[in-house]
Write an enzyme that holds these catalytic residues in place. Structure first.
Site, PDB file in Angstrom:
ATOM      1  N   GLU A   1      35.335  37.838  39.357  1.00  0.00           N
ATOM      2  CA  GLU A   1      34.728  38.849  38.482  1.00  0.00           C
ATOM      3  C   GLU A   1      33.210  38.829  38.527  1.00  0.00           C
ATOM      4  O   GLU A   1      32.565  39.861  38.514  1.00  0.00           O
ATOM      5  CB  GLU A   1      35.197  38.643  37.031  1.00  0.00           C
TER       6      GLU A   1
ATOM      7  N   TYR B   1      36.629  26.912  31.030  1.00  0.00           N
ATOM      8  CA  TYR B   1      36.679  28.302  30.557  1.00  0.00           C
ATOM      9  C   TYR B   1      36.454  28.360  29.052  1.00  0.00           C
ATOM     10  O   TYR B   1      37.080  27.618  28.287  1.00  0.00           O
ATOM     11  CB  TYR B   1      38.036  28.913  30.912  1.00  0.00           C
TER      12      TYR B   1
ATOM     13  N   ASP C   1      39.339  36.108  36.060  1.00  0.00           N
ATOM     14  CA  ASP C   1      39.460  35.169  34.942  1.00  0.00           C
ATOM     15  C   ASP C   1      40.917  34.975  34.505  1.00  0.00           C
ATOM     16  O   ASP C   1      41.726  35.913  34.560  1.00  0.00           O
ATOM     17  CB  ASP C   1      38.637  35.654  33.743  1.00  0.00           C
TER      18      ASP C   1
END
Length: 706
Positions: free
Chosen positions: A7, A296, A83
């Protein structure tokens, strides 16, 4: 050549360095498709045919998609590595569709940290696009589009407000309700009493806790005075007790708790926290290595992986502090609506200490990294042990409390103590029966206080507790409410505006579900069911749309413009005058009979009289303003058009002679066209003006009316 699509451009740089020259890593830069604005109501959804979405490519991404498509055609294998959440899964699906990749077989890479071992492990164990996860994202996007377009359209037309949204509106209601509760709060009076004594040269303040064996309560000054009269000159120690208190470390950060702690300890609002965390996750240059520093940052699981605990944390803690400081593996307790897809936020390596990292990153990145690092490491450590000493000093039926704490074993506080508010309060050696003179009596009148207005930390905590939104939406929801001017952030406090209050009141009347925390939370649960394959997207959308459409049709019929009467009547039609808003959101006073009556009340300007009368009609002369400056005019305008300059010199009417005549006037036949000067250019006008307004442009432009 093999192609990996992620991304973020920053992430592509980091991963590209790990994979080497045989791989090309490109970024989609977020979503590449969204719902169109075609079809019925501009929704981009064919509801009648079973909620078929009409996806269109973002026009700004056309060049990027061409680049990705060209690279995909040349690649021997394409990997999708967006993601690891609903939005990321949807982006992978749209990439596969647009780039003509087989959805069922194209490898999907997932990793929770951007480090070389994590990337290589994901590459060695690829998965495929999870269509249930994609379906959940599509349901969310379509429901948000329907609510956003249809309800927002009503609010714009009926009450001059900007927008409404599922998560946005229920969060706004929390803020509005808290403000109303504060405004309606009636404080109650109460009193506290403390005494000050000196022990071995050090002063201590002791609160009164009991009167004649019962908890002390005084609601009035009279009640407090009655107790004050009983305080003796000295107090005697009647009880000393000691206990060991074990304090466990807090769980590692979730998105919510990170935002709360960053606000409380660093003063970062939610948007700033997530922006900095994103950079730490995507990767920075540290000690010659471009590496992701944290895992994350969008997660609701307060548990780190066992591999990190045993493989990294325990060895580091044992080596740095000693084996007695290493704690057991703990599983944090997740909230009722937690998805549990990712582990808690933690550093990707214990060797990259805050001190090492601080030399390579910005000050705010260093601060947030230190907070995350210390919290994660502390969560793996042994509890802190305190010795708590409780002393009771009594006299004349009154009991006062004195507490002391002494650290026996620091445990996790050796690394997280700088962020803890607890202070050690040691006491000297004391013996039962010892007496101490009361040096000072401190009575204080107080009043109960309402719950404080929300700030970034408390609203995120409440959203999480009530199941409103998901980790990825907390910061964006607050940002949207501020941008829509529904709330303001003043010195960290979130306060609703008049428009915010009006929006909630309107939605409560016509769309109570949209502002209901329970309803919003149940929708999140429904999306989870779609994600798990327990419910189809069609069933989920049908459950939502039927009741919503019924409420929408009713609101469309009954919702009227919210108006504020001024108490005046329209001078044209006699209907009430109200406060309205124009398209720019500016308020003005107009007739409630609009559009049949278009009266608008103009601001009355203060009239400045010259003190003289008009020589033409006898009315008072006043000063006026034009774009050319001040001048004198008749107050009886437009019936009387007398004017003079500011000094009172009348501008004489221009007199034309036969020498000025250009040609006869073709309209009135009795006048002649002469050259006159307009505001911007010369023109030919009739000498019978204003009875005849015929004119021609000298440059050959068309006559007026032609």
């Amino acid at each position: 050549m093999k192609l990996v699509i992620v991304e973020s451009p920053t992430k592509s740089i980091t991963i590209g360095r790990y994979l080497g020259p045989d791989f090309k890593v490109l970024a989609s830069e977020g979503h590449i498709r969204d719902l169109s604005t075609r079809g019925r109501g501009g929704l981009g959804i064919n509801i009648e045919e079973g909620f078929v979405p009409d996806w269109v490519i973002n026009p700004r991404k056309a060049g990027l998609i061409a680049k990705l498509n060209d690279a995909a055609k040349k690649a021997e294998q394409v990997y999708l590595a967006t993601d690891p959440d609903r939005e990321g899964e949807a982006i992978s699906y749209h990439l596969a569709e647009v780039l003509h990749l087989p959805v069922e077989t194209t490898p999907r890479l997932q990793f929770r940290e951007i480090t070389k071992p994590a990337i290589l492990e994901a590459l060695a164990n690829p998965g495929h696009i999870d269509m249930d996860l994609v379906a959940a994202q599509e349901v969310r996007r379509m429901e948000d589009r329907i609510i956003g377009f249809k309800v927002s359209g009503l609010l714009q037309r009926k009450v001059s407000l900007k927008s409404a949204g599922r998560v946005q509106s229920s969060t706004l209601k929390l803020i509005v309700d808290r403000k109303k509760s504060i405004d309606a709060f009636v404080p109650d009076e109460y009193w506290t009493i403390e005494v000050e004594i000196t022990i071995h040269g050090r002063k201590y303040k002791l609160p009164l806790i009991k009167v004649d064996g019962k908890p002390f309560k005084a609601k009035t000054k009279e009640e407090a005075d009655a107790v004050l009269a009983r305080i003796p000159e000295s107090l005697t120690i009647t009880s000393i007790s000691k206990s060991v208190k074990s304090v466990s470390p807090k769980a590692p950060f979730t998105t919510s708790t990170l935002q709360q702690e960053a606000y409380a300890k660093l003063g970062f609002d939610t948007t700033r926290t997530m922006s900095v965390a994103q950079k730490l996750y995507e990767g920075l240059q540290v000690n010659g290595e471009h590496v992701g520093l944290i895992t994350y940052m969008r997660t609701d699981t307060p548990t780190i992986s066992s591999s990190f605990h045993y493989g990294h944390a325990v060895p580091f803690i044992t080596e740095t502090y000693g084996s007695e400081y290493a704690g057991p593996y703990r599983k944090g307790k997740s909230g009722a609506n937690a998805q549990g897809a990712h582990e808690a936020i933690r550093p990707t390596g214990t060797h990259r200490t805050p001190e090492v990292v601080a030399s390579y990153v910005s000050p705010e990145q260093a601060k947030l990294y230190r907070l995350i690092y210390c919290r994660a490491l502390a969560s793996t450590m042994a509890p802190k042990k305190n010795e708590v000493t409780s002393v009771i000093l009594s006299g004349n039926g009154l009991d006062f409390s004195l507490l002391g704490t002494h650290t026996l074993f620091p445990g996790f506080s050796v690394i997280y103590g700088e962020f803890e508010e607890e202070e050690e309060k040691s006491l000297p050696a004391l013996n039962q029966g010892e007496s101490y003179k009361v040096a000072k009596v401190i009575p204080e009148q107080k009043f109960t206080k309402p719950e404080p207005q929300f700030n970034d930390a408390s609203i995120v905590r409440t959203m999480e507790e009530k199941g409103i939104g998901r980790p990825s939406t907390y910061a964006s929801t607050i940002k949207t409410l501020i941008e829509r001017k529904y709330i303001t952030r003043t010195k960290g406090t979130l306060n609703p505006t008049a428009d915010g209050i009006k929006a909630v009141e309107t939605l409560e009347e016509f769309f109570p579900n949209i502002v209901s925390s329970d309803y919003t939370a149940s929708m999140e649960t429904k999306l989870d069911s779609v994600e798990k394959g327990e419910k189809t997207s069609i069933d989920a959308l049908n459950e939502f749309y039927g009741p919503f459409e019924e409420a929408y049709e009713k609101a469309k019929e009954l919702m009227s413009k919210i108006t504020i009467p001024t108490g005046e009547l329209c001078p044209v039609c006699g209907k009430p005058l109200i406060i309205r808003k124009n398209k720019k959101g500016q308020e003005f006073v107009g007739c409630s009979g609009y559009p049949s009556c278009k009266y608008i009340k103009r601001e009355e300007k203060e009239v400045e009289y010259t003190g003289e009368l008009c020589p033409d009609c006898g009315s008072p002369l006043i000063y006026k303003k034009s774009k050319n400056g001040r001048f004198i005019g008749c107050s009886n305008y437009p019936k009387c058009k007398y004017t003079a300059d500011e000094n009172g010199v009348r501008k004489e009417k221009q007199v034309f002679t036969e020498a000025d005549y250009v040609k006869p006037c073709p309209r009135c036949k009795s006048g002649f066209l002469v050259k006159k000067k307009g505001s911007k250019a010369f023109f030919l006008g009739c000498t019978n003006y204003p009875k005849c307004r015929y004119h021609e442009w000298i440059d050959g432009k068309k006559k007026k009316g032609e």
